[in-house]
Design an enzyme around this catalytic site. Structure first.
Site, PDB file in Angstrom:
ATOM      1  CB  SER A 171      48.855  40.807  34.498  1.00  0.00           C
ATOM      2  OG  SER A 171      47.710  41.344  33.890  1.00  0.00           O
ATOM      3  CB  THR A 209      39.790  42.898  32.615  1.00  0.00           C
ATOM      4  OG1 THR A 209      39.582  43.906  31.632  1.00  0.00           O
ATOM      5  CG2 THR A 209      40.915  43.289  33.546  1.00  0.00           C
ATOM      6  CD  GLU A 266      39.270  33.436  36.118  1.00  0.00           C
ATOM      7  OE1 GLU A 266      38.574  33.312  37.113  1.00  0.00           O
ATOM      8  OE2 GLU A 266      40.471  33.114  36.107  1.00  0.00           O
TER       9      GLU A 266
HETATM   10  C1  LIG Z   1      31.422  31.217  33.135  1.00  0.00           C
HETATM   11  C2  LIG Z   1      32.234  31.046  34.364  1.00  0.00           C
HETATM   12  C3  LIG Z   1      32.312  32.289  35.165  1.00  0.00           C
HETATM   13  C4  LIG Z   1      32.737  31.974  36.595  1.00  0.00           C
HETATM   14  C5  LIG Z   1      32.807  33.267  37.370  1.00  0.00           C
HETATM   15  C6  LIG Z   1      33.977  34.129  36.893  1.00  0.00           C
HETATM   16  C7  LIG Z   1      33.837  35.560  37.389  1.00  0.00           C
HETATM   17  C8  LIG Z   1      35.109  36.289  37.183  1.00  0.00           C
HETATM   18  C9  LIG Z   1      36.000  36.196  38.389  1.00  0.00           C
HETATM   19  C10 LIG Z   1      37.379  36.605  38.072  1.00  0.00           C
HETATM   20  C11 LIG Z   1      38.388  35.992  38.705  1.00  0.00           C
HETATM   21  C12 LIG Z   1      39.742  36.377  38.437  1.00  0.00           C
HETATM   22  O1  LIG Z   1      40.040  37.289  37.692  1.00  0.00           O
HETATM   23  S1  LIG Z   1      40.896  35.384  39.239  1.00  0.00           S
HETATM   24  C13 LIG Z   1      42.445  36.105  38.868  1.00  0.00           C
HETATM   25  C14 LIG Z   1      42.792  35.925  37.391  1.00  0.00           C
HETATM   26  N1  LIG Z   1      44.181  36.302  37.213  1.00  0.00           N
HETATM   27  C15 LIG Z   1      44.831  35.924  36.110  1.00  0.00           C
HETATM   28  O2  LIG Z   1      44.343  35.297  35.201  1.00  0.00           O
HETATM   29  C16 LIG Z   1      46.316  36.304  36.148  1.00  0.00           C
HETATM   30  C17 LIG Z   1      46.919  36.191  34.750  1.00  0.00           C
HETATM   31  N2  LIG Z   1      48.358  35.912  34.851  1.00  0.00           N
HETATM   32  C18 LIG Z   1      48.810  34.602  34.799  1.00  0.00           C
HETATM   33  O3  LIG Z   1      48.054  33.619  34.595  1.00  0.00           O
HETATM   34  C19 LIG Z   1      50.301  34.410  34.929  1.00  0.00           C
HETATM   35  O4  LIG Z   1      50.843  35.537  35.663  1.00  0.00           O
HETATM   36  C20 LIG Z   1      50.987  34.331  33.541  1.00  0.00           C
HETATM   37  C21 LIG Z   1      50.631  35.544  32.694  1.00  0.00           C
HETATM   38  C22 LIG Z   1      50.571  33.025  32.877  1.00  0.00           C
HETATM   39  C23 LIG Z   1      52.515  34.326  33.759  1.00  0.00           C
HETATM   40  O5  LIG Z   1      52.790  33.339  34.719  1.00  0.00           O
HETATM   41  P1  LIG Z   1      54.305  33.064  35.108  1.00  0.00           P
HETATM   42  O6  LIG Z   1      55.037  34.339  35.219  1.00  0.00           O
HETATM   43  O7  LIG Z   1      54.297  32.142  36.268  1.00  0.00           O
HETATM   44  O8  LIG Z   1      54.798  32.207  33.866  1.00  0.00           O
HETATM   45  P2  LIG Z   1      55.694  32.641  32.628  1.00  0.00           P
HETATM   46  O9  LIG Z   1      57.053  32.985  33.118  1.00  0.00           O
HETATM   47  O10 LIG Z   1      54.962  33.609  31.768  1.00  0.00           O
HETATM   48  O11 LIG Z   1      55.744  31.240  31.854  1.00  0.00           O
HETATM   49  C24 LIG Z   1      56.516  30.161  32.407  1.00  0.00           C
HETATM   50  C25 LIG Z   1      56.000  28.876  31.789  1.00  0.00           C
HETATM   51  O12 LIG Z   1      54.763  28.528  32.413  1.00  0.00           O
HETATM   52  C26 LIG Z   1      53.770  28.276  31.435  1.00  0.00           C
HETATM   53  N3  LIG Z   1      52.464  28.592  32.006  1.00  0.00           N
HETATM   54  C27 LIG Z   1      52.056  29.793  32.442  1.00  0.00           C
HETATM   55  N4  LIG Z   1      50.819  29.706  32.913  1.00  0.00           N
HETATM   56  C28 LIG Z   1      50.433  28.406  32.772  1.00  0.00           C
HETATM   57  C29 LIG Z   1      49.239  27.685  33.061  1.00  0.00           C
HETATM   58  N5  LIG Z   1      48.168  28.297  33.600  1.00  0.00           N
HETATM   59  N6  LIG Z   1      49.201  26.370  32.790  1.00  0.00           N
HETATM   60  C30 LIG Z   1      50.271  25.768  32.236  1.00  0.00           C
HETATM   61  N7  LIG Z   1      51.437  26.382  31.921  1.00  0.00           N
HETATM   62  C31 LIG Z   1      51.501  27.695  32.192  1.00  0.00           C
HETATM   63  C32 LIG Z   1      54.153  29.174  30.294  1.00  0.00           C
HETATM   64  O13 LIG Z   1      53.569  28.726  29.081  1.00  0.00           O
HETATM   65  C33 LIG Z   1      55.668  29.014  30.297  1.00  0.00           C
HETATM   66  O14 LIG Z   1      55.974  27.797  29.672  1.00  0.00           O
HETATM   67  P3  LIG Z   1      57.392  27.698  28.844  1.00  0.00           P
HETATM   68  O15 LIG Z   1      57.346  28.720  27.759  1.00  0.00           O
HETATM   69  O16 LIG Z   1      57.395  26.279  28.330  1.00  0.00           O
HETATM   70  O17 LIG Z   1      58.449  27.979  29.869  1.00  0.00           O
HETATM   71  C1  LIG Z   2      34.915  42.484  37.364  1.00  0.00           C
HETATM   72  C2  LIG Z   2      36.208  41.897  37.861  1.00  0.00           C
HETATM   73  C3  LIG Z   2      36.188  40.780  38.691  1.00  0.00           C
HETATM   74  C4  LIG Z   2      37.374  40.241  39.186  1.00  0.00           C
HETATM   75  N1  LIG Z   2      37.312  39.182  40.059  1.00  0.00           N
HETATM   76  C5  LIG Z   2      38.460  38.700  40.584  1.00  0.00           C
HETATM   77  C6  LIG Z   2      38.424  37.633  41.543  1.00  0.00           C
HETATM   78  O1  LIG Z   2      37.360  37.137  41.899  1.00  0.00           O
HETATM   79  N2  LIG Z   2      39.599  37.200  42.077  1.00  0.00           N
HETATM   80  C7  LIG Z   2      40.812  37.741  41.708  1.00  0.00           C
HETATM   81  O2  LIG Z   2      41.846  37.310  42.227  1.00  0.00           O
HETATM   82  N3  LIG Z   2      40.880  38.742  40.774  1.00  0.00           N
HETATM   83  C8  LIG Z   2      39.740  39.229  40.231  1.00  0.00           C
HETATM   84  N4  LIG Z   2      39.793  40.245  39.300  1.00  0.00           N
HETATM   85  C9  LIG Z   2      41.085  40.841  38.962  1.00  0.00           C
HETATM   86  C10 LIG Z   2      41.525  40.435  37.549  1.00  0.00           C
HETATM   87  O3  LIG Z   2      41.899  39.091  37.534  1.00  0.00           O
HETATM   88  C11 LIG Z   2      42.687  41.321  37.125  1.00  0.00           C
HETATM   89  O4  LIG Z   2      42.232  42.658  37.041  1.00  0.00           O
HETATM   90  C12 LIG Z   2      43.216  40.857  35.769  1.00  0.00           C
HETATM   91  O5  LIG Z   2      43.939  39.670  35.941  1.00  0.00           O
HETATM   92  C13 LIG Z   2      44.087  41.892  35.082  1.00  0.00           C
HETATM   93  O6  LIG Z   2      45.196  42.194  35.881  1.00  0.00           O
HETATM   94  P1  LIG Z   2      45.556  43.728  36.226  1.00  0.00           P
HETATM   95  O7  LIG Z   2      44.356  44.367  36.768  1.00  0.00           O
HETATM   96  O8  LIG Z   2      46.799  43.703  37.016  1.00  0.00           O
HETATM   97  O9  LIG Z   2      45.858  44.370  34.798  1.00  0.00           O
HETATM   98  P2  LIG Z   2      47.285  44.919  34.278  1.00  0.00           P
HETATM   99  O10 LIG Z   2      48.178  43.786  34.020  1.00  0.00           O
HETATM  100  O11 LIG Z   2      47.745  45.986  35.204  1.00  0.00           O
HETATM  101  O12 LIG Z   2      46.827  45.535  32.865  1.00  0.00           O
HETATM  102  C14 LIG Z   2      47.005  46.903  32.549  1.00  0.00           C
HETATM  103  C15 LIG Z   2      47.541  46.981  31.136  1.00  0.00           C
HETATM  104  O13 LIG Z   2      48.886  46.479  31.131  1.00  0.00           O
HETATM  105  C16 LIG Z   2      49.045  45.553  30.063  1.00  0.00           C
HETATM  106  N5  LIG Z   2      50.085  44.591  30.393  1.00  0.00           N
HETATM  107  C17 LIG Z   2      50.293  43.993  31.593  1.00  0.00           C
HETATM  108  N6  LIG Z   2      51.363  43.170  31.538  1.00  0.00           N
HETATM  109  C18 LIG Z   2      51.854  43.232  30.272  1.00  0.00           C
HETATM  110  C19 LIG Z   2      52.931  42.608  29.575  1.00  0.00           C
HETATM  111  N7  LIG Z   2      53.750  41.729  30.172  1.00  0.00           N
HETATM  112  N8  LIG Z   2      53.112  42.913  28.260  1.00  0.00           N
HETATM  113  C20 LIG Z   2      52.271  43.777  27.646  1.00  0.00           C
HETATM  114  N9  LIG Z   2      51.244  44.404  28.241  1.00  0.00           N
HETATM  115  C21 LIG Z   2      51.038  44.131  29.539  1.00  0.00           C
HETATM  116  C22 LIG Z   2      47.663  44.909  29.924  1.00  0.00           C
HETATM  117  O14 LIG Z   2      47.495  44.338  28.638  1.00  0.00           O
HETATM  118  C23 LIG Z   2      46.744  46.109  30.145  1.00  0.00           C
HETATM  119  O15 LIG Z   2      46.595  46.795  28.916  1.00  0.00           O
HETATM  120  C24 LIG Z   2      38.608  40.806  38.798  1.00  0.00           C
HETATM  121  C25 LIG Z   2      38.638  41.899  37.934  1.00  0.00           C
HETATM  122  C26 LIG Z   2      37.449  42.446  37.464  1.00  0.00           C
HETATM  123  C27 LIG Z   2      37.498  43.631  36.544  1.00  0.00           C
END
Ligand SMILES: CCCCCCCCC/C=C/C(=O)SCCNC(=O)CCNC(=O)[C@H](O)C(C)(C)COP(=O)(O)OP(=O)(O)OC[C@H]1O[C@@H](n2cnc3c(N)ncnc32)[C@H](O)[C@@H]1OP(=O)(O)O
Ligand SMILES: Cc1cc2nc3c(=O)[nH]c(=O)nc-3n(C[C@H](O)[C@H](O)[C@H](O)COP(=O)(O)OP(=O)(O)OC[C@H]3O[C@@H](n4cnc5c(N)ncnc54)[C@H](O)[C@@H]3O)c2cc1C
Length: 627
Positions: free
Chosen positions: A144, A422, A424
């Site tokens: 995350s 979870t 994305e």
């Molecule tokens: C069908 C197909 C299947 C296709 C196939 C899919 C199969 C599944 C494959 C899975 C792949 C994955 O999981 S890939 C990995 C996915 N991982 C994630 O999604 C990680 C989630 N975490 C995050 O995105 C970030 O950590 C987040 C939680 C946003 C926090 O980021 P930061 O700490 O950098 O930012 P913050 O301090 O919270 O916020 C600072 C400012 O930035 C802004 N901000 C944050 N993110 C932003 C963004 N993306 N775009 C614009 N602005 C953004 C906030 O609104 C705040 O604005 P102000 O309030 O104005 O300052």
């Molecule tokens: C099937 C699968 C496929 C994936 N594919 C990819 C991929 O291709 N590429 C890639 O890079 N990643 C991939 N991921 C990883 C995925 O993007 C992460 O698991 C996801 O972003 C969640 O992050 P985490 O595992 O650190 O969860 P965590 O953040 O550790 O979540 C654990 C708990 O903590 C809570 N939590 C965390 N932060 C806060 C907060 N600030 N405030 C309150 N609660 C909070 C959450 O809500 C949750 O309940 C995949 C995951 C899965 C399961």
């Protein structure tokens, strides 16, 4: 009986043009034509069978997935399918695989974060699948919190290279799909270090495996992270672990559209929001919303058809028992999910428009709608995946015991879908982003900045501004409530986009009326679920609440005769549904019975293990009994 449509009487009840509704669901006549053609291509090809998936051991399952992906690629090239047709083919093959990440994240990351020169170099290789890529961002210790990632990319000015390194165990890349056994390259996210200064997380293209013998390159440790939830399901995907031991890459393999590193090691951040580095995640989140409507509609199609087939209780004088779809409890559980499938379809269409619009604005350095795009993609991804995951499980329960059989298609559908809550972005973490966006909007209202777009309605909460509460201080304390406000905000977007859809010209006899009924079920079922909030805030009187519930029940009765036709409009083949309960012809019991005997356990009348473990038991018990 074979060839008989056991749902024919249900289909005769339809009060609208199903073919016209199929076009609405598909989005256009063209989309419907392509879907029909590609769906049949896949369904008719035995190479794409999937009814054995839940019975294969993992290594066999995975090899079978590699075979299917290679065969699909071969067919795409033989038939010269367009990118649209190829994407449809992968959709109808319906098997998570490394190709999802190659096409769904690796290529979009290069397109979104790479310079023109980098795109010219890497995209042709990727489009021809001469390299296979994944998206390596998440680590063992951080997913995350992207800004907490530990992998480092240290610039070496002497060699004009970055040194990619995993400094700790928790910095190991962990989860990326396609990484474990297949990808040759990764877009890897790492902390950019120049001359000891940490410039935060950036994307880098790193080769992982040899293109000659597929072995990991020097300094690369890579493998699969192991079995995941459910049989079959997501175990066709090689989610991987990856460690770097001072791996060197050329400077021009840092994705440099958003920020650059010069030959002299000077860091240049274009005057664009640093969050553009998150662009690939935003792109996938908007696709996941449309994807949710596909998964939810598959489960609803199965549960609706089976609910019309299944009869239980209610026989009068020896007559037929009651169809369970006629029970109000079944309708109150099923029809809101049917309505949600359509609602998510339409909000997914709108979100795709919003994303495209934002991307066009970014081209002109207009970042004004970026915050709203982030909030909408994050919030709607969270909402639609949570409702869909819970909805698939509810559809399993709506099918009683037979819903728990793998041949119902529902257990695997659930197992393969639930990680969407979870990946994305964890759904709560994303809702907190929406909450932050809403609170920032509130704080700006007092400054005269009028909210527009999906938050325009907040302009009417001027009175809130009298309480000069410290937003920051209260946020953590009230975060659970703020998450609920974020959900409500997203639900409002879904409802408003459904209503906007109904304001469009919708051809086909009775089609608009059915959609109006489904829209009513969508928002009235939400009102019913959250009536406590509406009553507590006096937005609703008890009488109004009761009227709303009466109207909801009336709409269930309106939809009931059209239910089968409304799920037929999803236009799913029996192959794609892969469900005996969801068969188009409703011929459930004979097919369930037939399928049972195909289970490997029934290959022998006396099971393996009887002589070693059961017979001695029985003999011992028989001996005791004689005492
Ligand atoms: C069908 C197909 C299947 C296709 C196939 C899919 C199969 C599944 C494959 C899975 C792949 C994955 O999981 S890939 C990995 C996915 N991982 C994630 O999604 C990680 C989630 N975490 C995050 O995105 C970030 O950590 C987040 C939680 C946003 C926090 O980021 P930061 O700490 O950098 O930012 P913050 O301090 O919270 O916020 C600072 C400012 O930035 C802004 N901000 C944050 N993110 C932003 C963004 N993306 N775009 C614009 N602005 C953004 C906030 O609104 C705040 O604005 P102000 O309030 O104005 O300052
Ligand atoms: C099937 C699968 C496929 C994936 N594919 C990819 C991929 O291709 N590429 C890639 O890079 N990643 C991939 N991921 C990883 C995925 O993007 C992460 O698991 C996801 O972003 C969640 O992050 P985490 O595992 O650190 O969860 P965590 O953040 O550790 O979540 C654990 C708990 O903590 C809570 N939590 C965390 N932060 C806060 C907060 N600030 N405030 C309150 N609660 C909070 C959450 O809500 C949750 O309940 C995949 C995951 C899965 C399961």
């Amino acid at each position: 009986m074979e060839g008989v449509d056991h749902l024919a009487d249900e289909r005769k009840k339809a009060e609208f043009n199903v073919e016209a509704m199929k076009i609405v669901w598909a989005g256009s006549q063209h989309n419907l034509e392509v879907s029909n053609r590609i769906s049949k291509l896949v369904a008719d090809d035995p190479a794409f069978r999937k009814d054995d998936r839940t019975m294969l051991p993992r290594k066999e399952l995975f090899k079978n997935t590699l075979r299917k992906a290679a065969y699909a690629w071969k067919r795409i090239n033989e038939l010269r399918l367009s990118e649209e047709e190829a994407s449809k083919l992968r959709f109808y093959v319906d098997e998570t695989a490394y190709t999802d990440l190659h096409w769904g994240m690796f290529i979009p990351a290069i397109k979104g974060q790479g310079t023109d020169e980098q795109q010219r170099k890497w995209l042709p290789l990727a489009y021809k699948m001469q390299i296979i890529g994944c998206y390596a961002q998440t680590e063992l210790g951080h997913g995350s919190n992207v800004q907490g990632l530990e992998t480092t990319a240290t610039f070496d000015p002497h060699t004009d290279e970055f040194v990619i390194h995993s400094p700790t165990l928790t910095s190991s890349k962990w989860w990326p799909g396609g990484l474990g056994k297949v990808s040759t390259h990764a877009v890897t996210y790492a902390r950019l270090i120049i001359d000891g200064k940490d410039h935060g997380v950036h994307g880098f293209i790193v080769q992982l495996r040899s293109l000659e013998d597929h072995r990991p390159l020097p300094g690369i440790t890579v493998g699969d992270i192991g079995m995941k939830f459910g049989n079959g399901a997501y175990n066709t995907m090689d989610n991987g672990v990856l460690r770097f031991d001072h791996v060197r890459i050329p400077r021009n393999q840092m994705l440099m559209k958003v920020s650059q590193v010069t030959r002299e090691g000077k860091y240049k951040q274009s005057d664009v929001p640093r969050q553009l580095v998150y662009g690939t995640m935003v792109y996938v989140r908007q696709r996941i919303v449309a994807d949710a409507s596909c998964y939810l509609s598959r489960a609803v199609c199965i549960a609706t058809r089976y609910s019309a087939v299944r009869r239980q209780f209610g026989s009068q004088n020896g007559g037929p028992e009651t169809q369970v779809i006629d029970y109000k409890t079944q309708q109150s559980r099923l029809f809101p999910l049917l309505a949600s499938a359509y609602a998510f379809r339409f909000v997914g269409e709108w979100l795709e428009w919003l994303y495209t619009d934002v991307m066009q604005r970014l081209q002109a350095n207009d970042f004004s709608t970026l915050p709203e795009a982030h909030a909408c993609t994050a919030g709607l991804k969270s909402l639609t995946t949570s409702v869909t995951a819970d909805g698939i499980e509810e559809c399993r329960k709506l099918c009683g015991g037979h819903g728990y059989l793998c041949t119902s298609g529902l257990p695997e559908l659930f197992a393969v879908y639930v990680p969407a809550c979870t990946y994305e972005g964890d759904n709560i973490v994303l809702l907190l982003q929406v909450a932050r966006f809403l609170m920032k909007t509130v704080s700006q209202i007092g400054t005269g900045k009028q909210p527009v777009g999906t938050i325009a309605y907040m302009g009417r909460i001027e009175h809130l501004m009298q309480c000069r509460c410290n937003v920051q201080r209260g946020f953590a304390e009230l975060s659970a409530d703020l998450v609920e406000a974020a959900v409500a905000h997203c639900q409002l977007i879904v409802v408003s986009k459904f209503i906007e859809k109904l304001q469009q010209d919708i051809p086909g006899e009775g089609v608009k009326q059915q959609l109006e009924a489904l829209c009513g079920i969508y928002y009235l079922s939400l009102l019913h679920k959250h009536q406590g909030d509406f009553l507590a805030t006096s937005y609703l009187t008890p009488k109004q609440s009761a009227l709303a519930n009466d109207q909801l029940r009336a709409l269930y009765s309106k939809v009931r005769p059209n239910a089968i036709a409304l799920v037929d409009a999803f236009n799913y083949s029996d192959h794609f549904l892969s469900s005996i309960l969801g068969r188009y012809d409703g011929n459930v019991y004979p097919k369930l019975y037939e399928a049972a005997w195909k289970d490997p356990l029934n290959e022998s009348v006396v099971p393996d293990g009887y002589h070693e473990y059961v017979r001695p038991l029985l003999k011992q018990q028989l001996h005791t009994a004689r005492l």
